[in-house]
Motif scaffolding. Structure first.
Motif, PDB file in Angstrom:
ATOM      1  N   ILE A 106     -23.498 -47.021  -7.364  1.00  8.98           N
ATOM      2  CA  ILE A 106     -22.855 -47.263  -8.428  1.00  8.98           C
ATOM      3  C   ILE A 106     -23.672 -47.086  -9.459  1.00  8.98           C
ATOM      4  O   ILE A 106     -24.894 -48.105  -9.743  1.00  8.98           O
ATOM      5  CB  ILE A 106     -22.209 -48.869  -8.458  1.00  8.98           C
ATOM      6  CG1 ILE A 106     -21.212 -49.240  -7.256  1.00  8.98           C
ATOM      7  CG2 ILE A 106     -21.561 -49.397  -9.741  1.00  8.98           C
ATOM      8  CD1 ILE A 106     -20.083 -48.391  -7.527  1.00  8.98           C
ATOM      9  N   ILE A 150     -20.474 -53.097 -10.087  1.00  6.87           N
ATOM     10  CA  ILE A 150     -20.206 -52.471 -11.557  1.00  6.87           C
ATOM     11  C   ILE A 150     -20.626 -53.320 -12.787  1.00  6.87           C
ATOM     12  O   ILE A 150     -20.141 -54.188 -12.827  1.00  6.87           O
ATOM     13  CB  ILE A 150     -18.700 -51.848 -11.916  1.00  6.87           C
ATOM     14  CG1 ILE A 150     -18.407 -50.832 -10.649  1.00  6.87           C
ATOM     15  CG2 ILE A 150     -18.511 -51.338 -13.129  1.00  6.87           C
ATOM     16  CD1 ILE A 150     -16.888 -50.401 -10.616  1.00  6.87           C
ATOM     17  N   VAL A 176     -17.059 -42.560  -8.607  1.00 15.51           N
ATOM     18  CA  VAL A 176     -17.729 -42.921  -7.408  1.00 15.51           C
ATOM     19  C   VAL A 176     -16.829 -42.883  -6.168  1.00 15.51           C
ATOM     20  O   VAL A 176     -17.298 -42.097  -5.090  1.00 15.51           O
ATOM     21  CB  VAL A 176     -18.210 -44.440  -7.298  1.00 15.51           C
ATOM     22  CG1 VAL A 176     -19.045 -44.637  -6.057  1.00 15.51           C
ATOM     23  CG2 VAL A 176     -19.060 -44.300  -8.532  1.00 15.51           C
ATOM     24  N   CYS A 235     -14.635 -56.225  -9.686  1.00 17.93           N
ATOM     25  CA  CYS A 235     -15.836 -55.098  -9.858  1.00 17.93           C
ATOM     26  C   CYS A 235     -16.944 -55.436  -9.814  1.00 17.93           C
ATOM     27  O   CYS A 235     -18.031 -54.548  -9.550  1.00 17.93           O
ATOM     28  CB  CYS A 235     -15.175 -54.011 -11.306  1.00 17.93           C
ATOM     29  SG  CYS A 235     -13.681 -53.155 -10.927  1.00 17.93           S
TER      30      CYS A 235
END
Length: 244
Positions: A6, A107, A44, A102
């Motif tokens: 990430i 993230i 991703v 997330c």
């Protein structure tokens, strides 16, 4: 599932919002929005490699974020709860729970290590809205550097006129300390984005500065604030009268 990295957020993907307005200055908080999360998930995992759904548990709205594991041929799930916003409460709770889920896969996790962002009043244009002080300026991240372990090591914020209003550079000693303590970091329960907002609100109400809080509890920056210290500080602030 093969490890997929990430990436860190780009400066233009980070939002700066006013956390508290005080007599001597203002504080800023760093955010990401759901569109950024969607973009990175697509990058991703691919547009067919992830999905989300929402469930009500009691009175709380949860987001279940699923990532497809092509090796095991199954979905890997992360979930988190959201809080309502002042505008469009149901939509706000759905968006907040998605953003939190997330965070769980990495993230924007670097935002949790953001330094205390304080801008002196002489660098801010102030106004009044509905009888209360308001900030006329808008702010954005011009530069950000993040270490391999998702800790912000440098940060620069400018206003809409491209004037630098905040600059941060982690010292070498602090950087070494972060690296040395990485093994025990997972055992320390850090405060959430929402808890940071609550703390800033109490600072604004009482007129107490973050520097006073940090000094009192012997810590150097807000990223060192754990749950135990946070609760002590918050309880102390709640017993403090409003600023004159």
């Amino acid at each position: 599932m093969a490890e997929k990295r990430i990436r860190n957020l780009n400066p233009e993907e980070i939002e700066c919002r006013v956390g508290a307005i005080m007599e001597q200055g203002i504080t800023l908080l760093l955010y990401k929005n759901a569109r950024v999360d969607q973009t990175i998930l697509d990058e991703v995992f691919g547009i067919c490699g992830w999905q989300r759904r929402h469930n009500m548990i009691g009175n709380e709205l949860y987001c279940i974020l699923s990532i497809w594991d092509d090796e095991k041929k199954q979905w890997v799930q992360k979930e988190d709860v959201g809080t309502e916003s002042d505008y469009e409460k149901a939509k706000g709770a759905a968006s907040d729970s998605f953003k939190r889920a997330c965070f769980n896969i990495g993230i924007g996790r670097e935002l949790y290590s953001a330094p205390f962002i304080y801008i002196p009043i002489n660098k801010v244009r102030m106004g009044e809205k509905n009888g209360r002080k308001s900030v006329k300026d808008s702010f954005s991240v011009k530069m950000i550097q993040v270490s391999a372990d998702k800790v912000i090591t440098a940060l620069e914020i400018v206003n809409q006129r491209s004037e630098k209003v905040f600059s941060y550079q982690m010292s070498e000693a602090a950087s070494i300390q972060v690296a040395d303590s990485e093994g025990e970091k997972e055992q320390v329960q850090r405060i959430s984005e929402r808890e940071i907002q609550i703390l800033y609100a109490e600072l604004g109400r009482t007129g107490v500065t973050m520097q006073q809080i940090l000094k009192r509890y012997g810590i150097a920056s807000i990223q060192e604030l754990d749950q135990v210290t946070y609760k002590r500080a918050l309880n102390g602030l709640k017993r403090t009268k409003n600023a004159a």
